[in-house]
Design a protein around this motif. Structure first.
Motif, mmCIF file in Angstrom:
data_model
loop_
_atom_site.group_PDB
_atom_site.id
_atom_site.type_symbol
_atom_site.label_atom_id
_atom_site.label_comp_id
_atom_site.label_asym_id
_atom_site.label_seq_id
_atom_site.Cartn_x
_atom_site.Cartn_y
_atom_site.Cartn_z
ATOM 1 N N LYS A 50 0.836 -1.185 -0.042
ATOM 2 C CA LYS A 50 0.053 -0.093 0.092
ATOM 3 C C LYS A 50 0.891 1.301 -0.077
ATOM 4 O O LYS A 50 1.832 1.300 0.805
ATOM 5 C CB LYS A 50 -1.005 0.086 1.072
ATOM 6 C CG LYS A 50 -1.664 1.152 1.358
ATOM 7 C CD LYS A 50 -2.833 1.096 0.411
ATOM 8 C CE LYS A 50 -3.958 2.289 0.651
ATOM 9 N NZ LYS A 50 -4.860 2.267 -0.363
ATOM 10 N N LYS A 51 0.564 2.205 -1.038
ATOM 11 C CA LYS A 51 1.437 3.440 -1.013
ATOM 12 C C LYS A 51 0.892 4.181 0.016
ATOM 13 O O LYS A 51 -0.277 4.558 0.285
ATOM 14 C CB LYS A 51 1.104 4.076 -2.361
ATOM 15 C CG LYS A 51 1.743 3.272 -3.385
ATOM 16 C CD LYS A 51 1.340 3.821 -4.740
ATOM 17 C CE LYS A 51 2.118 3.151 -5.646
ATOM 18 N NZ LYS A 51 1.728 3.467 -7.163
ATOM 19 N N ILE A 52 1.765 5.040 0.894
ATOM 20 C CA ILE A 52 1.619 5.671 2.267
ATOM 21 C C ILE A 52 1.949 7.029 1.721
ATOM 22 O O ILE A 52 3.033 7.182 1.407
ATOM 23 C CB ILE A 52 2.378 5.192 3.205
ATOM 24 C CG1 ILE A 52 2.133 3.646 3.481
ATOM 25 C CG2 ILE A 52 2.079 5.996 4.568
ATOM 26 C CD1 ILE A 52 0.399 3.550 3.717
ATOM 27 N N ARG A 53 1.158 8.279 1.888
ATOM 28 C CA ARG A 53 1.713 9.521 1.212
ATOM 29 C C ARG A 53 1.312 10.533 2.608
ATOM 30 O O ARG A 53 1.146 10.245 3.664
ATOM 31 C CB ARG A 53 0.586 9.920 0.316
ATOM 32 C CG ARG A 53 0.499 8.867 -0.977
ATOM 33 C CD ARG A 53 -0.430 9.006 -1.866
ATOM 34 N NE ARG A 53 -0.555 8.206 -2.894
ATOM 35 C CZ ARG A 53 0.013 8.189 -4.234
ATOM 36 N NH1 ARG A 53 1.186 8.943 -4.240
ATOM 37 N NH2 ARG A 53 -0.115 7.176 -4.883
ATOM 38 N N THR A 54 1.852 11.750 2.248
ATOM 39 C CA THR A 54 1.674 12.710 3.101
ATOM 40 C C THR A 54 0.509 12.746 3.902
ATOM 41 O O THR A 54 -0.973 12.629 3.306
ATOM 42 C CB THR A 54 2.064 13.983 2.444
ATOM 43 O OG1 THR A 54 3.119 14.060 1.911
ATOM 44 C CG2 THR A 54 2.120 15.278 3.631
ATOM 45 N N GLY A 55 0.496 12.904 5.288
ATOM 46 C CA GLY A 55 -0.697 12.995 6.100
ATOM 47 C C GLY A 55 -1.186 11.623 6.596
ATOM 48 O O GLY A 55 -1.991 11.462 7.372
ATOM 49 N N ASP A 56 -0.847 10.506 5.865
ATOM 50 C CA ASP A 56 -1.008 9.167 6.300
ATOM 51 C C ASP A 56 -0.619 8.809 7.707
ATOM 52 O O ASP A 56 0.455 9.416 7.990
ATOM 53 C CB ASP A 56 -0.871 8.034 5.422
ATOM 54 C CG ASP A 56 -1.657 7.950 4.152
ATOM 55 O OD1 ASP A 56 -2.745 8.404 4.302
ATOM 56 O OD2 ASP A 56 -1.234 7.620 3.066
#
Length: 71
Positions: A50-56
């Motif tokens: 799963k791609k984790i991005r800013t704010g996650d």
């Protein structure tokens, strides 16, 4: 809550777990994720890629890590 800064658009969940120190190895991260022990933004996530991005926010054993992108 801890803040982890990355210099890419995203980081994979299993890599974030290793990078942040939530677990020691990639194999351990895979095991924990696939067994439903990791939460992403408050919900169990079993997808290790799963791609984790800013704010996650990723949670494991009472620790919460929030992702920020280096500007």
């Amino acid at each position: 809550m801890e803040r982890i800064t990355i210099n890419e658009e995203y980081i994979r969940l299993d890599n974030l777990m290793k990078f942040s120190g939530l677990c020691d190895t990639g194999g351990r991260a895979k095991y924990l994720i696939q067994n439903g022990e990791v939460k992403l933004n408050g919900e169990v996530c079993t997808m290790r890629g799963k791609k984790i991005r800013t704010g996650d926010r990723v949670e494991y054993q009472g620790r919460t890590v929030e992702v920020a992108v280096e500007s």
